[in-house]
Enzyme design. Structure first.
Site, short mmCIF file in Angstrom:
data_model
loop_
_atom_site.label_atom_id
_atom_site.label_comp_id
_atom_site.label_asym_id
_atom_site.label_seq_id
_atom_site.Cartn_x
_atom_site.Cartn_y
_atom_site.Cartn_z
N ASP A 249 0.86 -1.19 0.00
CA ASP A 249 0.00 0.00 0.00
C ASP A 249 0.89 1.24 0.00
OD1 ASP A 249 -3.23 0.43 0.70
OD2 ASP A 249 -1.98 2.18 1.14
N CYS A 339 -14.26 -0.59 -7.58
CA CYS A 339 -15.34 0.09 -6.83
C CYS A 339 -15.74 1.38 -7.54
CB CYS A 339 -14.93 0.35 -5.39
SG CYS A 339 -13.49 1.41 -5.25
N1 SAH Z 1 -8.50 -3.93 0.44
C1 SAH Z 1 -8.61 -2.92 1.47
C2 SAH Z 1 -9.14 -1.60 0.96
C3 SAH Z 1 -8.32 -0.97 -0.15
S1 SAH Z 1 -8.66 0.70 -0.39
C4 SAH Z 1 -9.46 -3.46 2.61
O1 SAH Z 1 -10.09 -4.52 2.46
O2 SAH Z 1 -9.51 -2.82 3.66
C5 SAH Z 1 -7.44 1.21 -1.49
C6 SAH Z 1 -6.05 1.39 -0.91
O3 SAH Z 1 -5.18 1.69 -1.97
C7 SAH Z 1 -5.86 2.51 0.09
O4 SAH Z 1 -5.34 1.99 1.27
C8 SAH Z 1 -4.83 3.46 -0.57
O5 SAH Z 1 -3.89 3.97 0.38
C9 SAH Z 1 -4.15 2.56 -1.53
N2 SAH Z 1 -3.59 3.16 -2.75
C10 SAH Z 1 -4.12 4.08 -3.58
N3 SAH Z 1 -3.35 4.27 -4.67
C11 SAH Z 1 -2.28 3.43 -4.54
C12 SAH Z 1 -1.15 3.15 -5.34
N4 SAH Z 1 -0.96 3.73 -6.52
N5 SAH Z 1 -0.26 2.24 -4.88
C13 SAH Z 1 -0.44 1.62 -3.69
N6 SAH Z 1 -1.52 1.84 -2.91
C14 SAH Z 1 -2.42 2.73 -3.32
#
Ligand code: SAH
Length: 396
Positions: A249, A339
């Protein structure tokens, strides 16, 4: 009462119980309704259609409260709507296992623009329409009287409020402010959630059933969890017997909390690796390093909030899915999500199919996933479905 008269023929969607009136459908406003004030919606001949909340700055010029001419839009109306939303959750959420879930899902619970999430005895409220904003005090009072929470916290710190002419806002509306973080349970697992600073209202509650599904298919697997946030899928995969999980992340705070969440449930971080970084780059690095996994999870943020961003977003989805496929061992499983409200299920499937084609893998959909039942979709409001997931197996 103020009235909003529709252009001729523009009542069709309203008669089908769709709750939005777009600015282009409006013929005339009679009176001078304030933002959020209740107006009568009538057809071009002056026939009553519905009561709605007026929103002068938004393209969605009014959102319907009720189609019943005898209904008064008053505090009791909101109390009854809240009650019926709460009742659904009483029946469909197992409270022994799960203490955090969505109580009110806006349009799909007949309360356009209102999100209420429950985290133990705290409620987090998000207000996305001028209509709900106007009734905020009554809704807060209604929630307090129905649920007797320790506190109600507002997380209206989202840019879309601008479309409704509303400023971003955050803070305690009732009772105590929540501790940071608080400890919730979900399907018997424990998670620390930061209600005041976390993403969304703190946790991605809509993925609850899909995380549980992940647990059921993780036994013995090496897992790559992309966009891991606070380790939801990571903790479930480990609980399901995964051999190892690499979580990526871009948020350092999220990964910090993810580690704490794994410790809470597993007592050790032995099977885990972590990368704070950009998934687009890290997937390439992993590929260049020759890494392979039994299962890859892709749960990115919303790339396309609306249909106008769909094309650009499609490139992003294709890219990560392409690398997702490349990083799978023969016979491996891809759990891939979108989403984005602007990308429907068919389009998402096509993007993933293109990624499989370009990778040269033979791939089959085993399951189709969506949001958990505390995020229902009203049949008259198909826009309520936003989360799409595919569980795909590639050939051996
Ligand atoms: N699967 C998680 C929710 C994911 S939400 C759960 O079940 O709780 C999307 C996540 O992607 C966020 O935490 C955000 O910080 C991260 N994110 C957004 N863009 C990103 C990127 N380019 N690389 C890595 N992480 C990213």
């Amino acid at each position: 009462m103020n009235r909003l008269t529709l252009k001729k023929g523009r009542e069709k969607a309203i008669l089908r119980r769709h709750p939005w009136i777009f600015s282009g459908a409006v013929k005339r406003i009679t009176g001078d309704p304030a933002p959020g004030e209740t107006v009568i919606i009538e057809d071009a001949k002056g026939q009553f259609l519905a009561y709605a909340a007026y929103s002068p700055t938004s393209q969605i010029r009014a959102r319907i409260w009720s189609w019943d001419e005898d209904q008064s839009i008053d505090p009791d109306f909101f109390l009854q709507r809240l009650k019926s939303a709460i009742n659904l959750r009483e029946k469909w959420i197992d409270k022994n296992q799960t203490s955090a879930y969505r109580l009110v899902h806006a349009e799909s619970d007949n309360l356009p623009g209102l999100i209420v999430d429950r985290y133990n005895d705290y409620l987090v409220v998000q207000i996305l329409s001028a209509g709900i904003e106007r009734w905020k005090a009554e809704i807060t009072q209604g929630l307090a009287s129905l649920l007797n929470p320790a506190g109600i916290y507002e997380r209206s710190d989202v840019a879309v409020r601008d479309l409704e002419g509303l400023p971003e806002r955050e803070g305690t509306l009732f009772g105590k402010s929540p501790n940071r973080p608080i400890l919730i349970s979900e399907n018997g697992l424990k998670f620390k959630v930061d209600l005041t600073k976390g993403q969304k209202t703190g946790f991605y509650l809509d993925q609850r059933d899909n995380r549980q599904f992940c647990r059921e298919i993780s036994q013995g697997k090496s897992v790559l969890n992309c966009f891991a946030y606070t380790g939801g899928f990571t903790a479930y995969a480990l609980a399901g017997g995964a051999e190892s999980v690499l979580s990526i992340d871009s948020s350092e705070e999220a990964i910090h909390l993810a580690k704490e969440n794994v410790l809470l449930n597993q007592g050790s971080l032995d099977k885990c690796d972590w990368i704070v970084g950009d998934v687009f780059e890290e997937l390439r690095t992993l590929r260049d390093g020759g890494c392979q996994f039994d299962m890859v999870i892709l749960d990115p943020p919303k790339f396309a909030p609306t249909a106008s961003q769909a094309k650009q977003a499609a490139r992003g989805y294709k890219d990560i899915n392409l690398y997702g496929f490349k990083l799978l061992k023969p016979g491996g499983t891809l759990m891939t999500f979108s989403c984005s409200g602007g990308i429907d299920e068919r389009f998402f499937q096509k993007i993933v199919a293109d990624a499989a084609l370009d990778t040269g893998v033979d791939a089959q959909i085993l399951y189709r996933l969506s949001q958990a039942p505390d995020h229902p979709t009203h049949l008259a409001f198909p826009e309520g479905t936003y989360l799409k997931g595919l569980v795909i197996r590639i050939g051996e």
